[in-house]
Design a protein around this motif. Structure first.
Motif, PDB file in Angstrom:
ATOM      1  N   THR A  39      -7.523  57.081  51.414  1.00  0.00           N
ATOM      2  CA  THR A  39      -8.700  57.140  50.552  1.00  0.00           C
ATOM      3  C   THR A  39      -9.148  58.573  50.301  1.00  0.00           C
ATOM      4  OG1 THR A  39     -10.178  56.901  52.462  1.00  0.00           O
ATOM      5  CG2 THR A  39      -9.499  54.877  51.338  1.00  0.00           C
ATOM      6  N   ALA A  40      -8.375  59.535  50.826  1.00  0.00           N
ATOM      7  CA  ALA A  40      -8.714  60.952  50.621  1.00  0.00           C
ATOM      8  C   ALA A  40      -7.609  61.681  49.884  1.00  0.00           C
ATOM      9  CB  ALA A  40      -8.979  61.616  51.969  1.00  0.00           C
ATOM     10  N   GLY A  41      -6.865  60.941  49.083  1.00  0.00           N
ATOM     11  CA  GLY A  41      -5.813  61.563  48.292  1.00  0.00           C
ATOM     12  C   GLY A  41      -4.706  62.165  49.127  1.00  0.00           C
ATOM     13  N   GLY A  42      -4.499  61.644  50.345  1.00  0.00           N
ATOM     14  CA  GLY A  42      -3.454  62.162  51.221  1.00  0.00           C
ATOM     15  C   GLY A  42      -3.824  63.438  51.939  1.00  0.00           C
ATOM     16  N   MET A  43      -5.073  63.904  51.775  1.00  0.00           N
ATOM     17  CA  MET A  43      -5.500  65.153  52.381  1.00  0.00           C
ATOM     18  C   MET A  43      -6.080  64.917  53.775  1.00  0.00           C
ATOM     19  SD  MET A  43      -7.515  66.932  49.181  1.00  0.00           S
ATOM     20  CE  MET A  43      -8.717  65.596  49.141  1.00  0.00           C
ATOM     21  N   ASP A  44      -6.048  65.964  54.586  1.00  0.00           N
ATOM     22  CA  ASP A  44      -6.751  65.960  55.863  1.00  0.00           C
ATOM     23  C   ASP A  44      -8.195  66.338  55.564  1.00  0.00           C
ATOM     24  OD1 ASP A  44      -7.513  65.991  58.466  1.00  0.00           O
ATOM     25  OD2 ASP A  44      -6.350  67.742  59.059  1.00  0.00           O
ATOM     26  N   TYR A  45      -9.068  65.357  55.565  1.00  0.00           N
ATOM     27  CA  TYR A  45     -10.427  65.556  55.053  1.00  0.00           C
ATOM     28  C   TYR A  45     -11.428  64.940  56.018  1.00  0.00           C
ATOM     29  CZ  TYR A  45     -13.859  66.303  51.313  1.00  0.00           C
ATOM     30  OH  TYR A  45     -14.909  66.770  50.557  1.00  0.00           O
ATOM     31  N   ILE A  80     -19.991  69.963  40.499  1.00  0.00           N
ATOM     32  CA  ILE A  80     -20.873  69.591  39.401  1.00  0.00           C
ATOM     33  C   ILE A  80     -20.180  68.531  38.545  1.00  0.00           C
ATOM     34  CG2 ILE A  80     -22.119  70.404  37.363  1.00  0.00           C
ATOM     35  CD1 ILE A  80     -22.279  73.150  38.703  1.00  0.00           C
ATOM     36  N   TYR A  81     -20.868  67.428  38.313  1.00  0.00           N
ATOM     37  CA  TYR A  81     -20.283  66.332  37.542  1.00  0.00           C
ATOM     38  C   TYR A  81     -20.168  66.699  36.066  1.00  0.00           C
ATOM     39  CZ  TYR A  81     -19.662  61.984  35.071  1.00  0.00           C
ATOM     40  OH  TYR A  81     -19.182  61.020  34.230  1.00  0.00           O
ATOM     41  N   VAL A  82     -18.996  66.399  35.489  1.00  0.00           N
ATOM     42  CA  VAL A  82     -18.794  66.531  34.042  1.00  0.00           C
ATOM     43  C   VAL A  82     -18.062  65.289  33.545  1.00  0.00           C
ATOM     44  CG1 VAL A  82     -18.804  69.055  33.987  1.00  0.00           C
ATOM     45  CG2 VAL A  82     -16.653  67.848  34.374  1.00  0.00           C
ATOM     46  N   PRO A 107      -5.322  61.946  43.837  1.00  0.00           N
ATOM     47  CA  PRO A 107      -5.037  60.513  43.690  1.00  0.00           C
ATOM     48  C   PRO A 107      -6.099  59.639  44.350  1.00  0.00           C
ATOM     49  CG  PRO A 107      -3.038  61.708  44.228  1.00  0.00           C
ATOM     50  CD  PRO A 107      -4.170  62.693  44.351  1.00  0.00           C
ATOM     51  N   GLY A 108      -6.637  58.731  43.552  1.00  0.00           N
ATOM     52  CA  GLY A 108      -7.617  57.804  44.067  1.00  0.00           C
ATOM     53  C   GLY A 108      -9.023  58.357  44.193  1.00  0.00           C
ATOM     54  N   ILE A 109      -9.201  59.664  43.972  1.00  0.00           N
ATOM     55  CA  ILE A 109     -10.510  60.290  44.168  1.00  0.00           C
ATOM     56  C   ILE A 109     -11.128  60.741  42.853  1.00  0.00           C
ATOM     57  CG2 ILE A 109     -11.766  62.160  45.298  1.00  0.00           C
ATOM     58  CD1 ILE A 109     -10.679  60.068  47.214  1.00  0.00           C
ATOM     59  N   GLY A 110     -10.381  61.506  42.068  1.00  0.00           N
ATOM     60  CA  GLY A 110     -10.936  61.991  40.813  1.00  0.00           C
ATOM     61  C   GLY A 110     -10.167  63.196  40.305  1.00  0.00           C
ATOM     62  N   ARG A 111     -10.745  63.879  39.353  1.00  0.00           N
ATOM     63  CA  ARG A 111     -10.126  65.044  38.734  1.00  0.00           C
ATOM     64  C   ARG A 111     -11.103  66.217  38.855  1.00  0.00           C
ATOM     65  NH1 ARG A 111      -5.733  65.986  35.685  1.00  0.00           N
ATOM     66  NH2 ARG A 111      -5.750  67.391  33.902  1.00  0.00           N
ATOM     67  N   PHE A 112     -10.559  67.408  39.181  1.00  0.00           N
ATOM     68  CA  PHE A 112     -11.435  68.556  39.406  1.00  0.00           C
ATOM     69  C   PHE A 112     -10.769  69.829  38.925  1.00  0.00           C
ATOM     70  CE2 PHE A 112      -8.552  69.175  42.846  1.00  0.00           C
ATOM     71  CZ  PHE A 112      -8.665  70.494  43.246  1.00  0.00           C
ATOM     72  N   ARG A 127     -14.993  65.014  38.070  1.00  0.00           N
ATOM     73  CA  ARG A 127     -15.274  63.647  37.623  1.00  0.00           C
ATOM     74  C   ARG A 127     -14.603  62.690  38.601  1.00  0.00           C
ATOM     75  NH1 ARG A 127     -16.909  60.464  33.248  1.00  0.00           N
ATOM     76  NH2 ARG A 127     -15.945  58.403  33.279  1.00  0.00           N
ATOM     77  N   PRO A 128     -15.386  61.943  39.371  1.00  0.00           N
ATOM     78  CA  PRO A 128     -14.786  61.037  40.350  1.00  0.00           C
ATOM     79  C   PRO A 128     -14.266  59.763  39.710  1.00  0.00           C
ATOM     80  CG  PRO A 128     -17.162  60.859  40.426  1.00  0.00           C
ATOM     81  CD  PRO A 128     -16.856  61.950  39.437  1.00  0.00           C
ATOM     82  N   ASN A 129     -13.310  59.127  40.368  1.00  0.00           N
ATOM     83  CA  ASN A 129     -12.912  57.775  40.005  1.00  0.00           C
ATOM     84  C   ASN A 129     -13.915  56.818  40.621  1.00  0.00           C
ATOM     85  OD1 ASN A 129     -10.628  58.814  38.795  1.00  0.00           O
ATOM     86  ND2 ASN A 129      -9.303  58.427  40.558  1.00  0.00           N
TER      87      ASN A 129
END
Length: 263
Positions: A39-45, A80-82, A107-112, A127-129
């Motif tokens: 749920t974190a796009g495969g990142m260590d978060y 900041i949301y766009v 992936p699964g989170i959004g675009r930044f 912009r989050p998914n």
């Protein structure tokens, strides 16, 4: 969903996520929880969560050796949301800003994207998914553990405000004279005050965004900062709105600020 131009997420980039997690948990009252990689796009978060709430209030990632070699240092960053990350990112250079990282999908989170204003203060466009179904309950704005204010230490106030106003439609509200330091300009988005801007002091090498975390009471929070290895660099000070603020540096070197309705 937050409207365009609102800060919707805050993230700590740091050199020691375990130690930083312990510090902010002690000072703010967050629980630092590792996010599931699926749920974190495969990142260590790491998510900072308030007890009783499923959604995180903020996030944390480790600075990689490559980032540090490139000059990155521990810092809080604002998202900041766009509505359209690609279009807004392309607009940044036309307003005098810079693009550090072009639009990228998590992936699964959004675009930044990672951008900066004309004087170099960095922020993210995001912009989050949105998940299907109802949104989980969120903490009430202004309650301890939430972010209460977004503050730009600007290179040149008028130029900076014109940049953000053109990009997001922010408007000026209260202007507070600060003597030799000039004007502290409060700004609003969608009719709500969300932050302030002022010219940075000469001792600060680069303009930057600073974010205020709400705590229960300033004096008690100051003691927790000191007890757990942080440093207070400014304050406590009273500010308009019957609030108190303090600025500090965490044990890894990231600047932070706290605010409360009582001392």
């Amino acid at each position: 969903m937050a409207g365009e131009g609102n800060f919707i997420w805050h993230e700590l980039m740091t050199t020691d996520t375990a130690a930083a997690g312990q510090f902010y948990s002690a000072v703010v009252g967050w629980n630092a929880e590792k996010a599931d990689n699926t749920t974190a796009g495969g990142m260590d978060y790491t998510l900072f969560k308030l007890p009783g709430f499923e959604m995180g209030t903020a996030g944390m990632m480790a600075l990689t050796p490559e980032m540090q070699t490139g000059g990155a240092r521990p810092a809080w960053i604002g998202y900041i949301y766009v509505d359209d990350v690609d279009a807004k990112t392309a607009e940044v250079p036309t307003r005098g800003g810079m693009v550090h990282m072009g639009p990228t999908d998590i992936p699964g989170i959004g675009r930044f994207s990672v951008v900066a204003d004309p004087h170099g203060a960095t922020f993210y466009l995001f912009r989050p998914n949105m998940p299907d179904g109802p949104m989980p309950e969120m903490p009430k704005p202004g309650s301890p553990g939430t972010f209460g204010w977004n503050e730009l230490n600007a290179g040149e106030l008028d130029v900076a405000f014109d940049f953000y106003s053109a990009l997001f439609g922010w408007t000026k509200t209260m202007a507070v004279p600060m003597g030799e330091m000039g004007i502290y300009q409060v700004f609003a988005n969608e009719g709500r005050d969300i932050g302030g801007m002022m010219r940075k002091v000469s001792q600060v090498p680069m303009p930057f965004w600073q974010f205020y975390i709400t705590v229960d009471a300033i004096d008690a929070a100051v003691e927790r900062v000191k007890t757990h290895g942080g440093k207070i660099t400014n304050g406590p000070h009273p500010v308009p709105g019957d609030a108190w603020i303090v600025e500090g540096v965490d044990p890894q070197g990231a600047k932070f600020a706290l605010t409360a309705g009582k001392r």
